[in-house]
Design a protein around this motif. Structure first.
Motif, PDB file in Angstrom:
ATOM      1  N   ASN A 210       9.734  33.584 -10.954  1.00 57.68           N
ATOM      2  CA  ASN A 210       9.481  32.220 -11.392  1.00 57.68           C
ATOM      3  C   ASN A 210       8.063  32.189 -11.949  1.00 57.68           C
ATOM      4  O   ASN A 210       7.104  32.357 -11.194  1.00 57.68           O
ATOM      5  N   THR A 211       7.925  32.004 -13.261  1.00 57.05           N
ATOM      6  CA  THR A 211       6.588  32.037 -13.854  1.00 57.05           C
ATOM      7  C   THR A 211       5.794  30.764 -13.589  1.00 57.05           C
ATOM      8  O   THR A 211       4.619  30.697 -13.920  1.00 57.05           O
ATOM      9  N   ASN A 212       6.411  29.758 -12.970  1.00 56.64           N
ATOM     10  CA  ASN A 212       5.646  28.589 -12.513  1.00 56.64           C
ATOM     11  C   ASN A 212       4.783  28.962 -11.316  1.00 56.64           C
ATOM     12  O   ASN A 212       3.673  28.461 -11.148  1.00 56.64           O
ATOM     13  N   THR A 213       5.323  29.841 -10.464  1.00 61.96           N
ATOM     14  CA  THR A 213       4.653  30.177  -9.201  1.00 61.96           C
ATOM     15  C   THR A 213       4.172  31.627  -9.128  1.00 61.96           C
ATOM     16  O   THR A 213       3.348  31.952  -8.281  1.00 61.96           O
ATOM     17  N   GLY A 214       4.741  32.506  -9.963  1.00 67.80           N
ATOM     18  CA  GLY A 214       4.435  33.930  -9.882  1.00 67.80           C
ATOM     19  C   GLY A 214       5.145  34.623  -8.732  1.00 67.80           C
ATOM     20  O   GLY A 214       4.852  35.767  -8.407  1.00 67.80           O
ATOM     21  N   LYS A 215       6.113  33.951  -8.128  1.00 66.59           N
ATOM     22  CA  LYS A 215       6.855  34.499  -6.983  1.00 66.59           C
ATOM     23  C   LYS A 215       8.220  35.008  -7.416  1.00 66.59           C
ATOM     24  O   LYS A 215       8.807  34.510  -8.377  1.00 66.59           O
ATOM     25  N   ILE A 216       8.741  36.005  -6.679  1.00 67.88           N
ATOM     26  CA  ILE A 216      10.055  36.565  -6.975  1.00 67.88           C
ATOM     27  C   ILE A 216      11.091  36.036  -5.990  1.00 67.88           C
ATOM     28  O   ILE A 216      10.748  35.559  -4.903  1.00 67.88           O
ATOM     29  N   GLN A 217      12.355  36.135  -6.380  1.00 72.71           N
ATOM     30  CA  GLN A 217      13.458  35.661  -5.540  1.00 72.71           C
ATOM     31  C   GLN A 217      14.689  36.490  -5.848  1.00 72.71           C
ATOM     32  O   GLN A 217      14.801  37.044  -6.947  1.00 72.71           O
ATOM     33  N   ASP A 218      15.599  36.610  -4.871  1.00 72.40           N
ATOM     34  CA  ASP A 218      16.871  37.256  -5.165  1.00 72.40           C
ATOM     35  C   ASP A 218      17.784  36.205  -5.791  1.00 72.40           C
ATOM     36  O   ASP A 218      17.771  35.044  -5.415  1.00 72.40           O
ATOM     37  N   SER A 219      18.551  36.629  -6.802  1.00 71.24           N
ATOM     38  CA  SER A 219      19.351  35.696  -7.593  1.00 71.24           C
ATOM     39  C   SER A 219      20.736  36.258  -7.858  1.00 71.24           C
ATOM     40  O   SER A 219      20.953  37.471  -7.787  1.00 71.24           O
TER      41      SER A 219
END
Length: 144
Positions: free
Chosen positions: A122-131
């Protein structure tokens, strides 16, 4: 046809399949279209690139600052063919569950049936997530 990403960074040209010319910002190509994880991976590969491997928080911050639009982008991270929800970048580097790049509560699908097998940022937060691999997101390719 020419796809362009214009940012205040060194631009490097890569000759691609089907006479498409992609301009990279640093080592990255930020898509403007959306694809599933598989289709994004194929696009990058067909153009002598790979989905981006985000090695650390510094690289996540760099990607966050370079992204021409905020939102969710596919990366190379996946736990496909890996038991127990162990995620890896295409570079082979492990993405530990304790990695501070994960968004709060992520990864959150590895203990169940495991349909969230690919990693997005998520380039809003710079955090990654499983999708979910079939979701349609923009994507980041990088030169290798």
């Amino acid at each position: 046809m020419m796809l362009k990403v214009v940012l205040a960074c060194l631009l490097v040209s890569v000759t691609c399949a089907k006479d498409i010319r992609i301009e990279l910002t640093g080592n990255y190509y930020f898509s403007t279209d959306i694809k599933s994880w598989y289709d994004a991976r194929i696009f990058c590969s067909n153009n002598n690139l790979e989905l981006a491997s985000v090695q650390d928080e510094a690289e996540a911050s760099l990607i966050q600052s370079l992204a021409p639009a905020q939102g969710i982008y596919w990366t190379s991270g996946t736990d496909l063919n890996n038991p127990n929800g162990n995620f890896f970048w295409s570079s082979g580097a492990a993405i530990e569950h304790s990695n501070p790049m994960w968004a709060a509560g992520e990864p959150n699908d590895y203990l169940t049936a495991g349909t969230e097998v690919c990693v997005s940022i998520n380039t809003n937060t710079g955090k990654i997530q499983d999708s979910l691999f079939w979701e349609q997101y923009k994507y980041i390719c990088e030169s290798v």
